[in-house]
Structure formats: structure tokens, C-alpha cells
Design an enzyme around this catalytic site. Structure first.
Site, PDB file in Angstrom:
ATOM      1  N   HIS A  77       0.819  -1.210   0.000  1.00 33.89           N
ATOM      2  CA  HIS A  77       0.000   0.000   0.000  1.00 33.89           C
ATOM      3  C   HIS A  77       0.856   1.264   0.000  1.00 33.89           C
ATOM      4  O   HIS A  77       0.478   2.279  -0.583  1.00 33.89           O
ATOM      5  CB  HIS A  77      -0.922  -0.024   1.221  1.00 33.89           C
ATOM      6  CG  HIS A  77      -1.997   1.008   1.192  1.00 33.89           C
ATOM      7  ND1 HIS A  77      -3.116   0.878   0.408  1.00 33.89           N
ATOM      8  CD2 HIS A  77      -2.129   2.194   1.843  1.00 33.89           C
ATOM      9  CE1 HIS A  77      -3.899   1.927   0.582  1.00 33.89           C
ATOM     10  NE2 HIS A  77      -3.325   2.745   1.442  1.00 33.89           N
TER      11      HIS A  77
ATOM     12  N   ASP B  28      -5.844   7.586 -11.485  1.00 34.98           N
ATOM     13  CA  ASP B  28      -6.251   6.181 -11.597  1.00 34.98           C
ATOM     14  C   ASP B  28      -6.324   5.527 -10.226  1.00 34.98           C
ATOM     15  O   ASP B  28      -5.636   5.915  -9.291  1.00 34.98           O
ATOM     16  CB  ASP B  28      -5.312   5.391 -12.520  1.00 34.98           C
ATOM     17  CG  ASP B  28      -3.859   5.432 -12.069  1.00 34.98           C
ATOM     18  OD1 ASP B  28      -3.586   5.865 -10.930  1.00 34.98           O
ATOM     19  OD2 ASP B  28      -2.981   5.046 -12.856  1.00 34.98           O
TER      20      ASP B  28
ATOM     21  N   HIS C 168     -10.363   2.641  -0.378  1.00 33.86           N
ATOM     22  CA  HIS C 168     -10.497   2.219   1.010  1.00 33.86           C
ATOM     23  C   HIS C 168     -11.308   0.927   1.018  1.00 33.86           C
ATOM     24  O   HIS C 168     -12.325   0.801   1.687  1.00 33.86           O
ATOM     25  CB  HIS C 168     -11.155   3.311   1.860  1.00 33.86           C
ATOM     26  CG  HIS C 168     -10.377   3.613   3.103  1.00 33.86           C
ATOM     27  ND1 HIS C 168     -10.944   3.882   4.311  1.00 33.86           N
ATOM     28  CD2 HIS C 168      -9.031   3.670   3.325  1.00 33.86           C
ATOM     29  CE1 HIS C 168     -10.014   4.110   5.214  1.00 33.86           C
ATOM     30  NE2 HIS C 168      -8.841   3.984   4.636  1.00 33.86           N
TER      31      HIS C 168
END
Length: 723
Positions: A51, A492, A97
Site C-alpha cells: 500500500h 487512476d 479504502h
């Protein structure tokens, strides 16, 4: 050798629980020359996870076009920045999320909205628009209803309280998302082009200041959790979901924007994924400096928090700033006024070190550059997606029955149940609300407007990642053009499964290749974005979903295409007749089949046809691009929105429901249509009359039904499918 207070011993099980592979742990120990402390393990885990480090995607992200004369700031900052003229800039980004929203739908979606808003105002921009792209499992799956309600309420609850209009987005359903919904949040703001704030620290001995809300234990380990697949231990991950407070964030924004005009801010960074760790490390890395933190000075709202918890907490509504020391009193007064915490928690140092102190002891002493700039980077093995088989037969169906199948499904019915829960009018500059293509917001105090859209067709990407990637960009381009906006740039949100599987990595690579080609051909560079991988549950991946958010400029409000369809208008088709039913919405909704190849995207034709629409926009009353459902669904939606009937001359399913790309449907008066036909011939743009608007029925060939009946189905199907 630093001394550490007693912490849990770093064991093989702890290393694995932190998402570090044996090779990565070996590399870690070689970098620091010893075994890490527990806090150091957490810091490395946060910074080296997928991440934060983009370790599986960096190689391919570098191939995307990210520059252009309109680009002020491309990828690498909190958000992208694009020039819109007159000394103004639009700042925007999209982020995911997904995992938090599946575990705790309301707070997961709410804090996704809060995080993307902070990304924008961290750059010095006041947010003016939001969008969201939501993907859920099958409507009859036992968890879908809870997820839809929780996510929509979370998006609306946070955005409405913060006070930003939601102008668009998309909602889709597919069994591939049963175990892993997608919540992609977009925000855009306005700033002075010469007043952008960046995150690179500068100056030695400068104070590092903590701003905003207090730190708690919510969200500890959230970034690491977002970089792993789900399994039957999903409920154990609930504590890693953050809790948001939109009213605190509103005050934080006002305080930050007020502070920025004082000249006090050297650099500023949102505390998002990995919280204090990521924000401090990224600021130091970008500025070529080290950072020393004293956690005893961090404002906390829970007792006996450890260094590990404070460094990895993802509590919301927090910022980190490098401050000009002579402005400290002025800066603190602003945050005191807004009833927010302001604390000097560290300083910049010349050495390449990240030093964390707590309780009089050093809890971490690491080379800072190794945490960010030197994080692992992988060239994952990948295999191209095999060519999709040709669709052997075109299905036959009564065209009105085909339309009923589409508008009676939650995927293609009206979504007012969703967007009516969002405040789309707050701030008073909204010109076009959700439900009718791209959203439009006036640039306050000017004659300009900005248009916003979010697009992707995941079934195309699964069948043909390259063409599917192109199509996501091309559809975003068409949605902007259809309202009279000149496309500027894109962001994106690349949602995929496990990149360690060569076939999934192949989907990612193909989609990137298609996105890159389309962004280059259509002059829509990628200026920001997010990669979300490991979207799988028990080994079952989501559909590859590379969402494209795009922004366009209407240089004068008089040039917007935002008129209404009227009785007697001609229906003109730009781009040629339909023929492609492979992977079509008709095939999926009416026949339960997902077969064939994705429609090819001809980028030269996309650009030519789009340029024609923009050049002739004063002759066009209403316009929509053709995508899901082809000509039939596009014509119905234009007609239904205006409350008039429509007649299309064809009854052939391929012509009505084909999803060939590069096409638009135009409504205009007869004399305007004649002029458009002449101009299209000169521009070598395919154009034809396909029908007319008017009456009270929807008629395709010889098949018809009352508009009122079809409208009732269209307006009720979404809520009906979700009880």
C-alpha cells in the site's frame, strides 16, 4: 547500538504477521546491521507493504504518461495539480479504502472520503467536488445489502458534514466482489497555481509539527492489512479500521488553509496510511533529510500508548508539517483558535536517520532513505491474458424486452437511491448533479466550469486487459466531451487481485499498457493515483477494476452542452452503427452470459470524434456517449431524463445494444442536424440519423412500450433489488 526498553521479541511468527517475506526480513537486517526492535519491525512493515511502497507496481507505473503543458505537479505528491488558466489550478486524486469498507462499511467509507479530502487540501486547495466508484457483490449475496447501506451512508455522512458536493461516480454489482467490495474515493479542489504546497522537507533543525486530532489506537496496522488477502480471520482485522470525524476535519482544513497564507509552512503531509511513520519518512525522503521524533510530545487520547502504536496508528484528521520556527507562535494561535492540537514533535536532521524516542529511550534508529526511496521493488512474473474466444452467435431478443432487462437490473437502473443521500448542491456552484453523465461545478467567481467523471468496465478488462484499459480512459474522455468539456488529465485507482499470481499480474500489466496508450493518444496524462492489490478472499479475486477519474475544463459556461431533449428533436449517432455484443451489458443482464472479447478501442477515431463534438457544441442541445447498453440504453436515458418518448428506427439487437466504442448520441433541432451532417462529412466523422425524440412511448423498430411504464421500472429497480 541504540538501547531499547523491553518490547516483544521479534519472532518468525511476528515477522510473518507483519507481512514481511523471509527475503525482505533478511534485507532489513542487512540494512541496519542487526535485528530490529518491535517498533522498528512495525515501521519497516508499514513502509515496505504494498500500500505504501508500490513494490509490485512501480516498474509499470513509470511507463504511464504523466506530463504535459497543463500539468503543474504529477504523481508523487499528495495529489496531482493541473493548470486551468487565469492563475488557477485544479488539484485532484482518487484512492481506495476497499478492505476497511468490507470489514466496517460505514467507517471504512467515511474515512476513505476523509483521507482523499485531506490529500487535496494538504496541497493548499479548497475541495469543490467529490465522486465515488463503488463495486459490490451480487445483490442477493447475504452481505451485499449491509455493505451497500453502510458504504453509501458513510460516504454521505462524511461528505455532507464536511460540506463538499458529490457530483458523480458509479455503482456496480458482480459476484466477483462478494468477498471484497471496492470503495474508490475521488476529490478535487481549487488553488492558486503559484500557491501549491508540497511535502518535501527542507532546512536542518526545522521543527516538525503535529496538527489536528489526537492519536488513538484505531487503525493500527491498517496499511499492512490493506496489503493482504482476506480469509476466515477477517473479523479479527476490525480494530485496524479507523474512525472518522468530519467536523474535526472541516476545522483542520480551515486551520491549514489559514496557516498557509502566513508563510509559516515549509512542507506539509497528510497522515494517511501508516500515519506518523509514513508522513515523517516521506517528508524526510523527498527533502533528502533525516527526522528525529519525540513521541512524548504527541497528543494522545488513550492511556499508556506504546511507541509501536503511536507510529502505526491511522487515527484520522491529522497532519504533519515542517514549520518556519519564527512563525511558531502565529501558527499555534491559529490552531488554538480552531480548537485543534498543535505540538512540536521533532526536528529535521542532516543525517540519513529516522530516530524515534519515547519515554526517555530510543525506540527506533533507522536509515530513513531505506524506508522509502530504497524500499523493495519487484518485477513480478506475469503472463498475458489469453485472447477471449469470439462470440459465436448474436442473441435474438425483442428490443424492448432487452431494454427492460437492462433498466430492471441494479447495474443499469437509476441510482437516485444512492446519490440522493449525498449533498450535491452544497457550496452553490453545482451545475449538474449526479445521474446524468459527468458532473459539473462552476469555478466560483468566473465564467469557467470543471467537469468530473469516473469510469471503467471490469468485464472488458477481464476479457482483454489492454483494450479494457484503453476503454476506461476513452469512456472518461467521452463523458467529459459530452458535456462540452475539454479533457485535461486523469487519476487512476488500480484495483486488482494478488500480484504474486502471474495471471493477475498479467491483467495489471495489460491494463497499464492500455491506459498508457489511451492517456497519451487523448492527451489526458495521469497526474495522481493509487494501486490497490490483494483484493481477494479465500483465493477468489475481484474483477480487474482499474478505475479512471478524469477532469475537464469548460472555458466558458456558454459552451457547456447541458440542454434538455425536447419533443421533435432529431437523434443523431456519431461514430457508426453498433455491431459488437461481446462482453456486452445485454448479454450479461438478459442472458446471464459473459462471453466474447471486449470491443476494440480505436484511439484516433476517439480523438477525432471527440474533437468534432467540442467544435460543434453550440449546435448540440444534448449529448451522451454510448457505453453499457449501447444506443438503446443511451437513447432511453436521454429521453427518460427529459420526460419525452423516443423512436429508434432499428430493431436489430446488435445495432441497438452493441457496445462499439467512440460513439455519441446527439439530440438537436432539424436545422442543427442538417448543419452537423455537413460539418461531419468535412471532418470525416461518421454521422447518421437514427431516430427522433417525442411522444409518450419508447419505440425500437416495431416494438414499443409506454415511457411511463419503463420509467417506473428504471426508477425502482435499484432499491427493489436491495430490498
Amino acid at each position: 547500538m541504540p538501547e531499547f526498553k523491553t518490547e516483544p521479541e521479534v519472532t518468525d511468527d511476528l515477522i510473518a504477521a507483519h507481512g514481511l517475506s523471509p527475503d525482505e526480513y533478511t534485507r532489513l537486517t542487512e540494512i541496519i546491521g542487526r535485528r530490529p526492535s518491535f517498533t522498528e519491525l512495525g515501521i519497516f512493515s508499514a513502509m515496505w507493504n504494498e500500500h505504501c511502497s508500490y513494490k509490485s507496481s512501480k516498474k509499470w507505473l513509470r511507463t504511464l504518461p504523466t506530463t504535459g503543458p497543463q500539468v503543474i505537479c504529477g504523481p508523487g505528491e499528495n495529489a496531482g495539480v493541473v493548470d486551468i488558466g487565469d492563475g488557477q489550478a485544479v488539484v485532484f486524486k482518487m484512492e481506495s479504502h476497499n478492505h476497511p469498507s468490507y470489514i466496517e462499511p460505514y467507517q471504512g467509507a467515511a474515512t476513505g472520503m476523509g483521507g482523499i479530502l485531506r490529500d487535496v487540501f494538504t496541497m493548499g486547495a479548497r475541495p469543490i467536488a467529490a465522486m465515488n466508484a463503488l463495486s459490490f457483490g451480487s445483490p442477493d449475496h447475504p452481505k451485499t445489502r449491509q455493505l451497500v447501506h453502510g458504504v453509501v451512508e458513510g460516504v454521505g455522512g462524511y461528505g455532507n458534514c464536511f460540506g463538499v458536493p458529490t457530483l458523480g461516480g458509479e455503482v456496480r454489482f458482480h459476484p466477483a466482489y462478494n468477498g471484497n467490495c471496492l470503495v474508490n474515493a475521488f476529490a478535487a479542489g481549487l488553488a492558486d497555481a503559484d500557491g501549491i504546497f508540497y511535502s518535501a522537507a527542507s532546512g536542518i533543525g526545522m521543527p516538525v509539527v503535529y496538527l489536528g486530532a489526537k492519536t488513538g489506537r484505531d487503525g493500527v496496522g491498517g496499511a499492512t492489512m490493506a496489503s493482504a488477502e482476506f480469509d476466515d480471520t477477517i473479523e479479527e482485522k476490525r480494530p485496524t479500521v479507523q474512525v472518522g470525524d468530519p467536523f474535526t476535519e472541516k476545522r483542520l482544513m480551515e486551520a491549514c488553509l489559514e496557516l498557509m497564507v502566513t508563510g509559516a509552512v515549509i512542507s506539509i503531509q497528510d497522515m494517511g496510511a501508516a500515519g506518523l511513520t509514513c508522513s515523517a519518512v516521506e517528508m524526510g525522503d523527498k527533502g533528502g533529510l533525516g527526522v528525529r521524533l519525540n513521541l512524548d510530545a504527541v497528543p494522545v487520547r488513550e492511556e499508556a500508548m506504546t511507541a509501536y502504536e503511536m507510529m502505526l496508528s491511522e487515527s484520522q484528521e491529522r497532519m504533519l508539517m515542517v514549520l518556519r520556527p519564527e512563525k511558531e507562535a502565529q501558527a499555534k494561535a491559529i490552531f488554538d483558535k480552531w480548537d485543534l492540537d498543535f505540538a512540536i514533535v521533532g526536528e529535521t536532521i542532516a543525517e540519513d536517520r529516522f530516530i524515534v524516542e519515547h519515554g526517555g529511550a530510543v525506540k527506533a534508529d533507522l536509515p530513513l532513505k531505506a524506508l522509502s526511496g530504497n524500499a523493495p521493488e519487484y518485477d513480478r512474473p506475469w503472463v498475458p491474458t489469453p485472447p477471449a474466444p469470439v462470440l459465436e452467435e448474436h442473441p435474438e431478443i425483442d428490443p424492448i424486452d432487452g431494454l427492460r432487462a437492462l433498466i430492471g437490473s441494479p447495474n443499469h437502473s437509476a441510482k437516485q437511491w444512492v446519490y440522493e443521500q449525498y449533498d450535491s448542491q452544497v457550496m452553490g456552484d453545482t451545475l449538474r448533479i449526479p445521474g446524468a453523465g459527468a458532473g459539473i461545478a462552476r469555478v466560483h467567481g468566473t465564467a469557467k466550469a470543471l467537469a468530473f467523471t469516473s469510469d471503467v468496465t471490469p468485464r472488458y478488462v477481464r476479457a482483454n486487459p489492454v483494450e479494457g484499459g484503453k476503454q476506461a480512459v476513452a469512456e472518461a474522455y467521452r463523458n467529459l466531451v459530452a458535456v462540452g468539456a475539454r479533457p485535461l488529465a486523469t487519476t487512476d485507482n488500480l484495483n486488482f487481485g494478488n500480484p504474486e499470481k502471474p495471471e493477475i499480474m498479467g491483467q495489471f500489466v495489460g491494463a497499464i499498457q492500455g491506459i498508457g496508450a489511451a492517456c497519451a493518444a487523448l492527451d489526458m496524462p495521469i497526474v495522481s493515483g493509487n494501486v490497490s492489490l490483494y483484493n481477494e478472499t479465500d483465493g477468489q479475486p475481484i474483477l480487474p477494476t482499474p478505475t479512471i477519474g478524469a477532469v475537464g475544463l469548460i472555458d466558458d459556461l456558454g459552451h457547456a452542452i447541458d440542454g434538455a431533449v425536447c419533443d421533435g428533436h432529431v437523434a443523431l449517432l456519431i461514430g457508426g452503427p453498433g455491431s459488437h455484443l461481446g462482453q456486452s451489458a445485454l448479454l450479461a443482464e438478459a442472458f446471464g452470459r459473459e462471453e466474447g472479447d471486449a470491443p476494440p478501442v480505436h484511439l484516433e477515431a476517439e480523438r477525432r470524434n471527440g474533437a468534432f463534438i467540442l467544435a460543434q457544441r453550440e449546435l448540440i442541445e444534448a449529448c451522451t456517449d454510448l457505453s453499457d447498453g449501447g444506443l438503446a440504453l443511451a437513447a432511453f436515458e436521454l429521453a427518460e431524463g427529459a420526460g419525452v418518448g423516443v423512436t429508434l428506427d432499428s430493431s436489430a439487437p446488435a445495432e441497438l445494444f452493441g457496445e462499439d466504442q467512440g460513439r455519441y448520441l446527439i439530440a438537436c433541432a432539424f436545422d442543427q442536424a442538417e448543419t452537423l451532417m455537413v460539418e461531419a462529412s468535412r471532418a470525416d466523422v461518421p454521422i447518421e440519423t437514427v431516430g427522433r425524440f417525442g411522444g409518450t412511448d419508447v419505440r425500437f423498430g416495431r416494438s414499443d412500450a409506454p415511457l411511463a411504464e419503463l420509467s417506473a421500472l428504471y426508477r425502482s429497480s435499484f432499491a427493489g433489488a436491495l430490498d
